[in-house]
Design a protein around this motif. Sequence first.
Motif, mmCIF file in Angstrom:
data_model
loop_
_atom_site.group_PDB
_atom_site.id
_atom_site.type_symbol
_atom_site.label_atom_id
_atom_site.label_comp_id
_atom_site.label_asym_id
_atom_site.label_seq_id
_atom_site.Cartn_x
_atom_site.Cartn_y
_atom_site.Cartn_z
ATOM 1 N N THR A 102 0.588 -1.738 0.492
ATOM 2 C CA THR A 102 -0.008 -0.121 0.018
ATOM 3 C C THR A 102 1.186 1.345 0.310
ATOM 4 O OG1 THR A 102 0.206 -0.103 2.595
ATOM 5 C CG2 THR A 102 -1.789 -1.148 1.703
ATOM 6 N N TYR A 127 -2.150 14.235 4.054
ATOM 7 C CA TYR A 127 -2.559 13.209 3.727
ATOM 8 C C TYR A 127 -2.753 12.467 4.600
ATOM 9 C CZ TYR A 127 -4.625 8.209 2.258
ATOM 10 O OH TYR A 127 -5.017 7.224 2.989
ATOM 11 N N GLU A 170 3.950 16.640 0.288
ATOM 12 C CA GLU A 170 3.459 16.575 -0.257
ATOM 13 C C GLU A 170 2.464 17.817 -0.795
ATOM 14 O OE1 GLU A 170 0.548 14.185 2.030
ATOM 15 O OE2 GLU A 170 -1.043 14.736 0.613
ATOM 16 N N ASP A 199 5.690 13.194 -2.093
ATOM 17 C CA ASP A 199 4.837 12.220 -1.948
ATOM 18 C C ASP A 199 4.447 12.529 -3.302
ATOM 19 O OD1 ASP A 199 2.354 10.979 -2.269
ATOM 20 O OD2 ASP A 199 2.170 10.995 -0.232
ATOM 21 N N THR A 201 1.875 10.885 -5.560
ATOM 22 C CA THR A 201 0.780 10.803 -6.145
ATOM 23 C C THR A 201 0.003 11.241 -6.419
ATOM 24 O OG1 THR A 201 1.631 9.289 -3.788
ATOM 25 C CG2 THR A 201 -1.281 9.069 -4.598
ATOM 26 N N PHE A 202 -0.399 12.816 -6.071
ATOM 27 C CA PHE A 202 -0.918 13.376 -6.989
ATOM 28 C C PHE A 202 -1.363 13.520 -7.715
ATOM 29 C CE2 PHE A 202 -4.925 15.648 -3.930
ATOM 30 C CZ PHE A 202 -5.054 14.485 -3.086
HETATM 31 C C1 PLP Z 1 -4.290 7.855 -0.919
HETATM 32 C C2 PLP Z 1 -3.181 8.107 -0.510
HETATM 33 C C3 PLP Z 1 -2.112 7.909 0.351
HETATM 34 C C4 PLP Z 1 -1.390 6.891 1.083
HETATM 35 O O1 PLP Z 1 -1.711 5.311 0.977
HETATM 36 P P1 PLP Z 1 -2.629 3.557 0.282
HETATM 37 O O2 PLP Z 1 -2.042 2.838 -0.630
HETATM 38 O O3 PLP Z 1 -4.400 3.969 0.613
HETATM 39 O O4 PLP Z 1 -1.754 3.692 2.088
HETATM 40 C C5 PLP Z 1 -0.358 8.925 1.203
HETATM 41 N N1 PLP Z 1 -0.459 9.967 0.123
HETATM 42 C C6 PLP Z 1 -1.115 10.332 -0.586
HETATM 43 C C7 PLP Z 1 -1.172 11.616 -1.403
HETATM 44 C C8 PLP Z 1 -2.696 9.153 -1.143
HETATM 45 O O5 PLP Z 1 -3.281 9.604 -1.447
#
Ligand code: PLP
Length: 408
Positions: A102, A127, A170, A199, A201-202
């Motif tokens: 995850t 987050y 982030e 991070d 992710t976005f």
């Molecule tokens: C969803 C998310 C996480 C955590 O990831 P999971 O896969 O839900 O464990 C961490 N950082 C950001 C920015 C997220 O959107």
Amino acid sequence: MFAPGAGFDYHCIPYRDTDLLGADMSHRDMNQATSCVHAGVRKDNTFNAVITPIYATSTFAFEAPGKTKGHDYSRTSNPTRSALEECLAALEGGARATATSTGMAAEATILHLLPPGSHVITGNDIYGGTYRLFSQILSQRALSFSFVNMRDLDEVRAAWTPETRAVWIETPSNPLLNLVDIAAVSQIAKEHGAWSIVDNTFLSPIFQQPFALGADVVVHSTTKYLNGHSDIVGGAVISKSEELGVEVAAMVNNLGTCCSPFDAWLVLRGIKTLPLRMKQHEANAMRLAEYLDAHPEVERVYYPGLPHHPQHELARRQMSGFGGMLSFDIKGGAPRAFEVIEKLKLFAFAESLGGVESLIEHPDTMSHASMTEEARRAGGISPSNVRISVGIEDVEDLVKDLEQAFGS
Ligand SMILES: *Cc1c(COP(=O)(O)O)cnc(C)c1O
């Protein structure tokens, strides 16, 4: 730069520079969209499958004492996961990636490489799950954290202590789409010999390249845009240096935070269309941001692509796209927010983000409920705030759905 531990004696399979379906072409020579389709994809020598097989096996037979074909046990490494890792490293421009179960597993893994007593500086609008891990779990153990407004570089500098070993960035933030200047904060970290961890992710590597801006480590929740189809949870840690990449792989092996072969396969499949999806997410988000910006019931829209976003200039400089996430404050607060949300037909009322379908949620009571109310208010999250993960549907259908929900 700060280096963890004494170094593990850990074997990582080297990334191939060639052998792409027999083509003599290095990933370093490919453009990103080509890497999305090809990087890491393993030639299947048995049947010449064009797509990486799912190696559903816990263990691999030794050919002789000490001799394997590169893998011995799937917690340590697995060919399907290795394919995804090689692809992720290529997309971010890092030396090595490790896929985790995850996004939270990715975060826990990299932070386990910090020595006891280390201090980490991070944002006050990160987050919710990250905030909880930092403030409730790791703070009770070996690490300490400062949560600051990272848009203000003076606040970042003022939070520094002799034990600060990392900054955790982030950007854009969630749900208010605040930006952190990755180059500036990474520079401060570099001056102090600390890690800069981003991070990403976005925006995904399609719209933001943290290593080019000076970061040392990139983490992802692959649950979101990288997989893109809301059908797994996963994560990744990508390192700029080979040495740190090997330490991360060893830590994943030690903690057992690895990604399963099936989930790795789905993320690898999702990534093939990542550039196309990101383009559509962004185009749709821009249209919705403009629609909401003009709506009489909307107090304020948070989207870095809008010229009135307070950090629009930074967005243009550090990102190559504005992404698919936006939020807005609705007049009438939470009661009106829920009234509108419940009337929507196309938008699913759900947490998470980054999938092909549009999702809408209420951060104050959902995604950010793990923060204290005080922390939410300090970070600027009010009960009026509504967050949308804009999908790739026909955007005019999304506008129509919002229109009927607002009742206008
Ligand atoms: C969803 C998310 C996480 C955590 O990831 P999971 O896969 O839900 O464990 C961490 N950082 C950001 C920015 C997220 O959107």
